[in-house]
Each structure stands twice: as C-alpha cells, then as structure tokens.
Design a protein around this motif. Structure first.
Motif, PDB file in Angstrom:
ATOM      1  N   GLN A   6       0.841  -1.189   0.000  1.00  0.00           N
ATOM      2  CA  GLN A   6       0.000   0.000   0.000  1.00  0.00           C
ATOM      3  C   GLN A   6       0.882   1.248   0.000  1.00  0.00           C
ATOM      4  OE1 GLN A   6      -2.512  -0.305   3.390  1.00  0.00           O
ATOM      5  NE2 GLN A   6      -3.885  -1.771   2.438  1.00  0.00           N
ATOM      6  N   ALA A   7       0.358   2.307  -0.607  1.00  0.00           N
ATOM      7  CA  ALA A   7       1.111   3.561  -0.703  1.00  0.00           C
ATOM      8  C   ALA A   7       1.040   4.326   0.623  1.00  0.00           C
ATOM      9  CB  ALA A   7       0.547   4.420  -1.825  1.00  0.00           C
ATOM     10  N   VAL A   8       2.084   5.054   0.908  1.00  0.00           N
ATOM     11  CA  VAL A   8       2.119   5.892   2.098  1.00  0.00           C
ATOM     12  C   VAL A   8       1.466   7.227   1.757  1.00  0.00           C
ATOM     13  CG1 VAL A   8       3.655   7.032   3.740  1.00  0.00           C
ATOM     14  CG2 VAL A   8       4.244   4.784   2.849  1.00  0.00           C
ATOM     15  N   ASP A   9       0.716   7.752   2.701  1.00  0.00           N
ATOM     16  CA  ASP A   9       0.072   9.041   2.504  1.00  0.00           C
ATOM     17  C   ASP A   9       1.143  10.106   2.222  1.00  0.00           C
ATOM     18  OD1 ASP A   9      -1.808  11.070   2.465  1.00  0.00           O
ATOM     19  OD2 ASP A   9      -1.813  11.309   4.642  1.00  0.00           O
ATOM     20  N   PRO A  10       0.993  10.920   1.181  1.00  0.00           N
ATOM     21  CA  PRO A  10       2.016  11.918   0.845  1.00  0.00           C
ATOM     22  C   PRO A  10       2.285  12.910   1.986  1.00  0.00           C
ATOM     23  CG  PRO A  10       0.480  11.690  -0.964  1.00  0.00           C
ATOM     24  CD  PRO A  10      -0.059  10.883   0.172  1.00  0.00           C
ATOM     25  N   PHE A  11       1.248  13.261   2.747  1.00  0.00           N
ATOM     26  CA  PHE A  11       1.447  14.187   3.865  1.00  0.00           C
ATOM     27  C   PHE A  11       2.356  13.575   4.926  1.00  0.00           C
ATOM     28  CE2 PHE A  11       0.243  15.743   8.079  1.00  0.00           C
ATOM     29  CZ  PHE A  11       0.549  17.081   7.919  1.00  0.00           C
ATOM     30  N   VAL A  12       2.129  12.315   5.256  1.00  0.00           N
ATOM     31  CA  VAL A  12       2.955  11.633   6.254  1.00  0.00           C
ATOM     32  C   VAL A  12       4.385  11.503   5.739  1.00  0.00           C
ATOM     33  CG1 VAL A  12       3.288   9.462   7.503  1.00  0.00           C
ATOM     34  CG2 VAL A  12       0.994  10.408   7.241  1.00  0.00           C
ATOM     35  N   PHE A  13       4.533  11.206   4.466  1.00  0.00           N
ATOM     36  CA  PHE A  13       5.865  11.075   3.869  1.00  0.00           C
ATOM     37  C   PHE A  13       6.627  12.393   3.951  1.00  0.00           C
ATOM     38  CE2 PHE A  13       8.597  11.120   0.046  1.00  0.00           C
ATOM     39  CZ  PHE A  13       9.425  10.061   0.380  1.00  0.00           C
ATOM     40  N   ARG A  14       5.980  13.486   3.574  1.00  0.00           N
ATOM     41  CA  ARG A  14       6.641  14.794   3.601  1.00  0.00           C
ATOM     42  C   ARG A  14       6.896  15.262   5.032  1.00  0.00           C
ATOM     43  NH1 ARG A  14       2.695  16.447  -0.982  1.00  0.00           N
ATOM     44  NH2 ARG A  14       3.918  15.835  -2.795  1.00  0.00           N
ATOM     45  N   LEU A  15       5.975  14.972   5.937  1.00  0.00           N
ATOM     46  CA  LEU A  15       6.171  15.338   7.334  1.00  0.00           C
ATOM     47  C   LEU A  15       7.358  14.594   7.940  1.00  0.00           C
ATOM     48  CD1 LEU A  15       5.091  16.932   9.785  1.00  0.00           C
ATOM     49  CD2 LEU A  15       3.748  14.899  10.346  1.00  0.00           C
ATOM     50  N   VAL A  19      10.708  16.312   9.567  1.00  0.00           N
ATOM     51  CA  VAL A  19      11.175  16.028  10.928  1.00  0.00           C
ATOM     52  C   VAL A  19      12.620  15.540  10.900  1.00  0.00           C
ATOM     53  CG1 VAL A  19      10.835  14.515  12.921  1.00  0.00           C
ATOM     54  CG2 VAL A  19       8.879  15.640  11.875  1.00  0.00           C
ATOM     55  N   LEU A  20      12.951  14.656   9.960  1.00  0.00           N
ATOM     56  CA  LEU A  20      14.333  14.195   9.843  1.00  0.00           C
ATOM     57  C   LEU A  20      15.277  15.347   9.489  1.00  0.00           C
ATOM     58  CD1 LEU A  20      13.860  10.790   8.008  1.00  0.00           C
ATOM     59  CD2 LEU A  20      14.680  11.154  10.330  1.00  0.00           C
TER      60      LEU A  20
END
Length: 105
Positions: A6-15, A19-20
């Motif tokens: 399943q694909a990761v939500d783009p917002f979670v990916f960018r967030l 943070v990193l």
C-alpha cells in the motif's frame, strides 16, 4: 499479500522528511566549531539565494493564467523572509570577519 504494497500518505511522507531534516540540521549546526561559522554563514546565504529564485518564480505565477493568489502571497512572504535572511547573514559574516582584524593603535 495484496495489502502489503500500500502507498504511504504523501502528507505523512513529507512530514517525516521534514522532521528528519530538522534533527539533521540541529545536529549539524550545533557541532560546528567556532572557526567554521563564517564559511557556514556563506553557505547559508547561498542556499537563501536559491530560495529567493524559487520565491520570485512563485510570485510570478500570477502572470500566468493558471496562477492562484495563494501562490503569489506565499511566494511574496518567502521572498521577504529569504531576503531578510540573506542580508542578516551578510551583516553577521561581516561582523565576524571584523573580529579577526588587528586593531589600530
């Protein structure tokens, strides 16, 4: 097996990238020795100049028929912040370099 890819939500990916980047930036900046602060400021000014180019492009979006007012507004705010950062960085760099000059008697 179908639900594993399943694909990761783009917002979670960018967030998570943001943070990193905050953690990496914090540890990189605070581990710099005082002798390297002036070159670090010069690099920061160079990065801010790239931000200025992007902000100018965002402000110019309004000239195109598909541009929105939000893009122009955020581009203008980014342009102001980046310019303040550049000019402030040059002032700090100039002051730090003045600390290394010999004082006249």
């Amino acid at each position: 097996m179908e639900h594993i890819a399943q694909a990761v939500d783009p917002f979670v990916f960018r967030l998570s990238i943001f943070v990193l980047a905050v953690f990496v930036g914090y540890f990189v900046v605070w581990s710099v020795t005082p002798a390297l602060h002036t070159p670090l400021m010069s690099v920061t000014n160079a990065i801010s100049s790239v931000i200025v180019v992007g902000a100018l492009l965002a402000v110019g979006v309004g000239m195109i028929s598909s541009g929105s007012g939000w893009a122009r507004g955020f581009g203008f705010i980014a342009l102001i912040f980046a310019c303040v950062n550049i000019f402030g960085g040059f002032l700090v760099t100039q002051r730090m370099l003045a600390m290394y000059k010999k004082k006249a008697k």
